[in-house]
Write a protein that holds these residues in place. Structure first.
Motif, PDB file in Angstrom:
ATOM      1  N   LEU A 101     -10.492  -5.829  -5.439  1.00  0.00           N
ATOM      2  CA  LEU A 101     -11.822  -5.274  -5.212  1.00  0.00           C
ATOM      3  C   LEU A 101     -11.820  -4.281  -4.057  1.00  0.00           C
ATOM      4  CD1 LEU A 101     -14.210  -8.314  -5.708  1.00  0.00           C
ATOM      5  CD2 LEU A 101     -13.544  -6.565  -7.333  1.00  0.00           C
ATOM      6  N   ASP A 102     -10.927  -4.512  -3.086  1.00  0.00           N
ATOM      7  CA  ASP A 102     -10.839  -3.610  -1.935  1.00  0.00           C
ATOM      8  C   ASP A 102      -9.377  -3.513  -1.523  1.00  0.00           C
ATOM      9  OD1 ASP A 102     -11.200  -2.054   0.270  1.00  0.00           O
ATOM     10  OD2 ASP A 102     -12.531  -3.433   1.333  1.00  0.00           O
ATOM     11  N   ARG A 103      -8.846  -2.304  -1.496  1.00  0.00           N
ATOM     12  CA  ARG A 103      -7.438  -2.104  -1.133  1.00  0.00           C
ATOM     13  C   ARG A 103      -7.274  -1.564   0.281  1.00  0.00           C
ATOM     14  NH1 ARG A 103      -4.415   0.267  -6.486  1.00  0.00           N
ATOM     15  NH2 ARG A 103      -5.090  -1.365  -7.890  1.00  0.00           N
ATOM     16  N   THR A 104      -8.334  -1.567   1.071  1.00  0.00           N
ATOM     17  CA  THR A 104      -8.267  -1.073   2.439  1.00  0.00           C
ATOM     18  C   THR A 104      -7.278  -1.920   3.232  1.00  0.00           C
ATOM     19  OG1 THR A 104     -10.606  -0.512   2.259  1.00  0.00           O
ATOM     20  CG2 THR A 104      -9.641  -0.480   4.467  1.00  0.00           C
ATOM     21  N   GLU A 105      -6.363  -1.263   3.912  1.00  0.00           N
ATOM     22  CA  GLU A 105      -5.327  -1.979   4.653  1.00  0.00           C
ATOM     23  C   GLU A 105      -5.966  -2.833   5.743  1.00  0.00           C
ATOM     24  OE1 GLU A 105      -1.273  -0.934   7.096  1.00  0.00           O
ATOM     25  OE2 GLU A 105      -1.946   0.422   5.522  1.00  0.00           O
ATOM     26  N   GLY A 106      -5.585  -4.094   5.769  1.00  0.00           N
ATOM     27  CA  GLY A 106      -6.121  -5.032   6.745  1.00  0.00           C
ATOM     28  C   GLY A 106      -7.386  -5.733   6.284  1.00  0.00           C
ATOM     29  N   ALA A 107      -8.009  -5.222   5.228  1.00  0.00           N
ATOM     30  CA  ALA A 107      -9.242  -5.839   4.719  1.00  0.00           C
ATOM     31  C   ALA A 107      -9.184  -5.968   3.204  1.00  0.00           C
ATOM     32  CB  ALA A 107     -10.451  -5.009   5.128  1.00  0.00           C
ATOM     33  N   GLU A 108      -7.984  -6.296   2.690  1.00  0.00           N
ATOM     34  CA  GLU A 108      -7.814  -6.406   1.243  1.00  0.00           C
ATOM     35  C   GLU A 108      -8.661  -7.550   0.692  1.00  0.00           C
ATOM     36  OE1 GLU A 108      -5.209  -6.535   3.360  1.00  0.00           O
ATOM     37  OE2 GLU A 108      -3.981  -4.785   2.951  1.00  0.00           O
ATOM     38  N   LEU A 109      -9.210  -7.321  -0.486  1.00  0.00           N
ATOM     39  CA  LEU A 109     -10.012  -8.347  -1.149  1.00  0.00           C
ATOM     40  C   LEU A 109      -9.532  -8.446  -2.599  1.00  0.00           C
ATOM     41  CD1 LEU A 109     -12.323 -10.364  -1.145  1.00  0.00           C
ATOM     42  CD2 LEU A 109     -13.869  -8.479  -1.694  1.00  0.00           C
TER      43      LEU A 109
END
Length: 199
Positions: A101-109
């Motif tokens: 759902l979220d591939r942002t590094e450090g905040a993966e979901l």
């Protein structure tokens, strides 16, 4: 839910197997057609009467025995390895895709396939007339799909269940996961009523 969408959800990703099977079948068809053409004498009477193992080819193979044997061994090993790889790929378990759902590094979901299946199953079991449900998430991370089996109680309004499943359960799943489309194959079964004791 269109037939194309349901087919996508039902079928495993067999693109490689289908292409390989098609090519092998095409080669076999062309070989058979060539044998028929030669056998009927359409390429000349002489060719149709020649032995199956061409004496010219046998003479060439006899004169080049070592390279012919090496080529046959290499071809045999290659076919064996390809066949083994094909069989292993066909027998491996179907992947259950987790959804990013979220591939942002450090905040993966990541939502697991089990979580997706469990949530959709819980929603489907709340539908009126559904006694139980089974849901499997299939496909890939980029294009997931669902396989849903619903067991209906006797006397259930099938159209109402279908409409509620599409409007409530599948729409909610699509919106929750942020997907534009979520193909689903739905199988409906009549739940067996408990056996009555005769006294």
């Amino acid at each position: 839910m269109s037939k194309t969408v349901a087919a996508k959800a039902l079928s495993r990703s067999y693109a490689g197997e289908r292409v390989l099977t098609f090519l092998v079948g095409l080669l076999a068809l062309l070989g058979g057609a060539l044998a028929l053409v030669v056998g009927f004498g359409w390429l000349g009477e002489y060719r149709g009467r020649r032995p199956l193992l061409d004496p010219i080819a046998l003479g060439w193979l006899g004169g080049h025995a070592t390279p012919a044997k090496i080529a046959a061994i290499v071809l045999g090993v290659l076919l064996f390895v390809l066949g083994l790889r094909w069989a292993l790929r066909s027998l491996r378990p179907e992947p259950r895709p987790d959804l990013d759902l979220d591939r942002t590094e450090g905040a993966e979901l990541v939502v697991t396939a089990a979580a997706i299946s469990g949530a959709v199953q819980a929603d489907a079991e709340q539908l009126e007339g559904v006694s139980r449900a089974r849901v499997r998430a299939v496909g890939s991370r980029t294009s997931p799909a669902l396989r849903i089996t619903l067991w209906l109680r006797e006397g259930t309004d099938l159209k109402a269940v279908w409409a509620e499943l599409d409007a409530r359960v599948l729409t909610r799943a699509r919106e929750s996961l942020g997907l534009g489309s979520l193909p689903a194959a739905v199988r409906l079964e009549l739940d067996t009523s408990p056996a009555k004791r005769v006294r």
